[in-house]
Enzyme design. Structure first.
Site, PDB file in Angstrom:
ATOM      1  N   ASP A  20       0.868  -1.173   0.000  1.00 49.98           N
ATOM      2  CA  ASP A  20       0.000   0.000   0.000  1.00 49.98           C
ATOM      3  C   ASP A  20       0.913   1.235   0.000  1.00 49.98           C
ATOM      4  O   ASP A  20       2.130   1.109   0.210  1.00 49.98           O
ATOM      5  CB  ASP A  20      -0.894  -0.046   1.240  1.00 49.98           C
ATOM      6  N   ASP A  22      -0.147   5.010   1.322  1.00 47.89           N
ATOM      7  CA  ASP A  22      -0.352   5.833   2.519  1.00 47.89           C
ATOM      8  C   ASP A  22      -0.353   4.964   3.773  1.00 47.89           C
ATOM      9  O   ASP A  22      -1.087   3.976   3.872  1.00 47.89           O
ATOM     10  CB  ASP A  22      -1.675   6.593   2.417  1.00 47.89           C
ATOM     11  N   ASP A 188      -1.537  -0.963   5.874  1.00 47.64           N
ATOM     12  CA  ASP A 188      -1.871  -0.458   7.207  1.00 47.64           C
ATOM     13  C   ASP A 188      -3.356  -0.253   7.427  1.00 47.64           C
ATOM     14  O   ASP A 188      -3.800  -0.100   8.564  1.00 47.64           O
ATOM     15  CB  ASP A 188      -1.173   0.883   7.425  1.00 47.64           C
TER      16      ASP A 188
END
Length: 234
Positions: A20, A22, A188
């Protein structure tokens, strides 16, 4: 920093590392346009790719061009819009009528920001005063997306998108393209959980970045530890 030996030892196999953006390769910030990469992240990805043994990709909710510009690693494959936007493929025209219906149904709150990505619409509320956030979340949850659309939850964001995509599907597509590599997914956010579940069923390795409940098998604390892992694997 206390990275587990099994994670560090993964470099012994050819890897397909899927990240991922961000919160994984860049710290979470209030404004998406300010999310510069964690120091060393672009260089670590470039090093991972340089030897020709490992593969790497980014799967993000951002437009692919935006994430690519942040990272500036030309060899890196970036899949945007939660798996809607693939390198070398042309996106179908956006459903502007559905997007207008969604925008008309949105509540209003001081500090709420809309991020219009052409094909999807993200509602950010990190800057909304915390006491008002639960009511805003409830109001967003009451919106029924148009047929063929869905809403997904992330960290202080709700995103409306066409159905039939997602990071889980994207991760499986990437894994199918590189069947000789061990797929590793690092993420996250809540939107990464579907990728964790999908790759675990395929025998992949899944790594949660930061706190929170997760389906992932392993956990690291921060984007800085992600950079350390990438460097070790490279």
């Amino acid at each position: 920093m206390n990275l587990s030996a099994p994670l560090l030892a993964l470099r012994e196999r050819p890897l397909l590392v899927i990240c991922d953006y961000d919160g994984t390769l860049a710290p979470i910030v209030v404004r998406p346009e300010e999310a510069v990469p964690e120091p060393g992240a672009p260089e670590a990805l470039a090093a991972l790719l340089a030897g020709g043994r490992h593969r790497a990709a980014v799967v993000t909710g951002r437009r692919s061009a935006e994430a690519s510009a942040f990272l500036n690693v030309p060899e890196l494959q970036v899949v945007g819009l939660h798996g809607m936007e693939w390198p070398g493929e042309t996106l179908h025209p956006p459903d502007t009528a559905a997007l207008q219906v969604i925008k008309a149904a949105l509540p209003h709150a001081a500090g709420m920001r809309l991020e219009e990505k052409g094909w999807t619409l993200a509602v950010h509320y990190r800057e909304v005063p915390e006491p008002e956030q639960p009511a805003l979340e409830a109001a967003l949850a009451r919106i029924t997306p148009p047929p063929g659309w869905e809403v997904i939850a992330g960290k202080k964001v709700r995103e409306f998108r066409p159905s039939g995509h997602g990071k889980g599907r994207a991760a499986l597509q990437l894994a199918a393209r590189f069947p000789d590599h061990l797929p590793v997914f690092l993420g996250d956010d809540v939107t990464d959980e579907e990728a964790f579940a999908a790759l675990r069923e395929r025998g992949g390795v899944t790594i949660k970045v930061g706190e929170g409940q997760t389906e992932a098998q392993h956990r690291v604390a921060s984007p800085a530890e992600v950079v350390t892992l990438l460097r070790t694997w490279a």
